[in-house]
Design a protein around this motif. Sequence first.
Motif, PDB file in Angstrom:
ATOM      1  N   GLU A  28      45.519 -28.740   9.889  1.00 61.34           N
ATOM      2  CA  GLU A  28      45.274 -27.957  11.103  1.00 61.34           C
ATOM      3  C   GLU A  28      46.049 -26.636  11.060  1.00 61.34           C
ATOM      4  O   GLU A  28      45.537 -25.582  11.439  1.00 61.34           O
TER       5      GLU A  28
ATOM      6  N   GLU B 127      49.860 -32.804   9.785  1.00 64.26           N
ATOM      7  CA  GLU B 127      49.307 -31.696  10.567  1.00 64.26           C
ATOM      8  C   GLU B 127      49.003 -30.474   9.708  1.00 64.26           C
ATOM      9  O   GLU B 127      48.544 -29.443  10.218  1.00 64.26           O
TER      10      GLU B 127
ATOM     11  N   ASN C 212      38.486 -21.322  10.291  1.00 61.35           N
ATOM     12  CA  ASN C 212      38.124 -22.676   9.850  1.00 61.35           C
ATOM     13  C   ASN C 212      37.782 -22.747   8.372  1.00 61.35           C
ATOM     14  O   ASN C 212      36.842 -23.416   7.983  1.00 61.35           O
TER      15      ASN C 212
ATOM     16  N   ARG D 110      40.728 -30.490  13.464  1.00 61.84           N
ATOM     17  CA  ARG D 110      42.054 -30.852  13.963  1.00 61.84           C
ATOM     18  C   ARG D 110      42.274 -32.357  14.038  1.00 61.84           C
ATOM     19  O   ARG D 110      43.355 -32.802  14.394  1.00 61.84           O
TER      20      ARG D 110
ATOM     21  N   ILE E 255      43.327 -23.831  10.442  1.00 60.22           N
ATOM     22  CA  ILE E 255      42.933 -23.366  11.773  1.00 60.22           C
ATOM     23  C   ILE E 255      43.943 -22.384  12.361  1.00 60.22           C
ATOM     24  O   ILE E 255      43.587 -21.261  12.722  1.00 60.22           O
TER      25      ILE E 255
END
Lengths: 319, 496
Positions: free
Chosen positions: B457, B454, B242, A282, B461
């Motif tokens: 992510e 972003e 992930n 992240r 994720i």
Amino acid sequence: MSSVTGQVAYAGAPVAPKRANVFKRIFNHRNDYLYVLPALLVMLIVIAYPVYYTIELSFFKTPPNLQMKDKIFVGLDNYWAILKSDSFREVTINTAIWTVASTFFAFLLGLGAALSLHREFAGRGVMRAVLLIPYVVSAVAASYVWKWLYHSDFGVIGALAVQLGLSDKPINFLDNVHTVLPSLIVVNIWKEFSFAMIMLMAGLQTVPEQLLRAAQVDGANAWQRFWHVTFPHLKGVSMVTVLLLMVANFNSFIIPWIMTGGGPAGASDIWITQIYTIAFGRQRYGVASAYAVILFIVMMTLGYFYVKALTKGDESRAG
Amino acid sequence: MHKDQTGRFSRRRMIGLSVAALSAASMLLSATASFAQSVDLSKWSPEYIRSIAGTEEVDTAATCSKVVPLDYKGRLTYWWTGPNDASPDIERKINDEFWAAWKATYPNIETDAQNIDYNQLLDKLRTALLGNAGPMVLRLQILGGIEFSSKGYFQELKPEDVGYPTADFWPGAMKSVTYEGKTYGIPTNNETMAFIWNADIFKRAGLDPESPPATWDDVVTYSKTIHDKLGISGYGMVAKQNAGNTPFRFMPQLWAYGGSALDESSDAPTYESVGLNNEGTKAALQASYDMYVRDKSVPVSALTNTQNENQNPFIAGQLAMMIAHPAEYAKMVDLAGKATGADKAVADAVVANMRYGLIPEGPARRAVVFGGSNMHFIKNEYVDGGFDEQAAKAFACFWNSPEWSTKLAWTGSNPGNLAGFKTKWMKERLDTIKFLDVTTSMLPSGIPFPVVPEATEIMNIIVPDMLQNALTGKMTVDQAADDAAKKVEELMGGGI
């Protein structure tokens, strides 16, 4: 007992202020400090600075569209964000289960193996070498092998279970939120018990043979001899072993990361995998640093007890 | 909505995004207008691709000499993910040929090239840039560059800077190197995945062996039929946490049903709205849930599988269909070549029955992730030893030439420079690589991941987490979609 004698000898002496005493001792040992200075400097660079930088970073926000030099000071926000997040509770419970279960069973298995190998029997050397294999195998290689052994569709263990009639379909070890953590703990125990075994085997060498014989003469059975003679002598080494295992397990990354990546649905996510995901998945280096600081505090607490256990009696002997 | 400097919806950002949207739109128009110079995207089909292959001769050294003289003396550092031990032999051979040709063309440019593993390159680059120790030139996977562009590490760079017209690159690819209206790279190669299936398994399950499922609803039905009749897995679902593999397989399904992460599937995305909790996303998630939980027709190990773990069951005839890379066929041929004994016969039969088709449609569209890599120049202050502009430009010209852009993408991708489609090497690829025309025809259905910092992510994720939350029963389909949408909203709003 020397320690008691020491205390008596100092009892009547004037008590010097502790701080002055420390400086005097440093001065008296100045050459020793010079010898360790290079090592201390290296440690300052490779350990102290990263620790300082991690703590500093934990007070900053590092969004993915800003360079590190443009990070934004947020005070304790990162800590609050972690502590109040839903995932923190779940990950902390996973970490506690992972650490305690791995440590307890690795120690227990290591103790059993050490006691078995302490006795003379044919092939003891070979057995000792065989039991050491998990410890010397690379954790990465072991994780991949276990991942395939556990594989939910084509794993050897699942296939064996079906062939032996224990299950009508391959067992789902890693793709089930309820079984994944225990399955990983088994791998971790397998990997670590040899370490406990080695430590405890060394400890067993210090148990006086005459005490065991005397206990036997006094009619003590095997369990009583173990509990009242052997185990008290293993107390120190056991404490150190358990602490080292706990530290290793808190920091354990390779097995859960390679085998499941923290999944499924976070069921095998522990602190260290969570920190890695936050930092490198992240790009939230600030939050990851705050997480790492929390872990650091826990580790330092364990480290304190470790050093205390390791140096128990040293101070009184040092006089 | 946050209005601090990191907020996604700040005025400055809004203006930037508007400029980006306008630029993308104008780029699309200008590209369409100038396609007569290279290829005509409006005619893109397997037949058209074959008709233009081998129609143009190129001289790479002559082209690049116009950008940087061939006797230029300088130094170059380059990081990329190149072929490794697992790559087909031909990839390694071409790689060796490239470096020999580069050395021969620009003998006075001292080159330090590091071939870095796909999974390590991003982390290594992040660390190196923090220490001002980056390379001069870099090739990154399509999703990776935007993070560094937004952080200001990359120089502005467009194809014209190294001698090629922007019109000769896919508009979608150019979108992936454009941030807030500025261009930060050159697309080196582009590919889209396709749908592969085992015709023999289809036949045994009573399905038409020569036709893939036409829609995603058909995939669910086919998967169940195959599992129920043959006891093997139907569709090769990939849902690891992930893992970049997961969005590459799930997003085409999500887009097909009308879902989206932000609004990347629209013609002029602004990345201001979240689509992870819309009906399309929920329908896609429900289809996955039906296959994994209700029908149990996909591998149980889908939650820990990447695409690599699906290759073995496929070559063993235990998996019927999956979304696959253009290089999958070469990989399967490779695996069959390594098989021995009874396994060899099974593997050979699978290769003989392997079919490629278009990825199924959904109610909204046919979609696939627009993949590939881009080349970037790093700013002087972040380069170890300083930036050599001429050396970097010479190299970018050479690598992105129609010749090497085609050769370096031999089995796994397609030339980023569309002029490469007209070369004799493209013709050779089409003649020797089975199904290349099929995978290449998916390109117009390609949707790039959101071009926002972003994106990594969200895709690596949040999307896999959403899938896992639904498939493990931790959340219902609706809850998982809502939870993911909430996370994206917080993320885009500048949350910690």
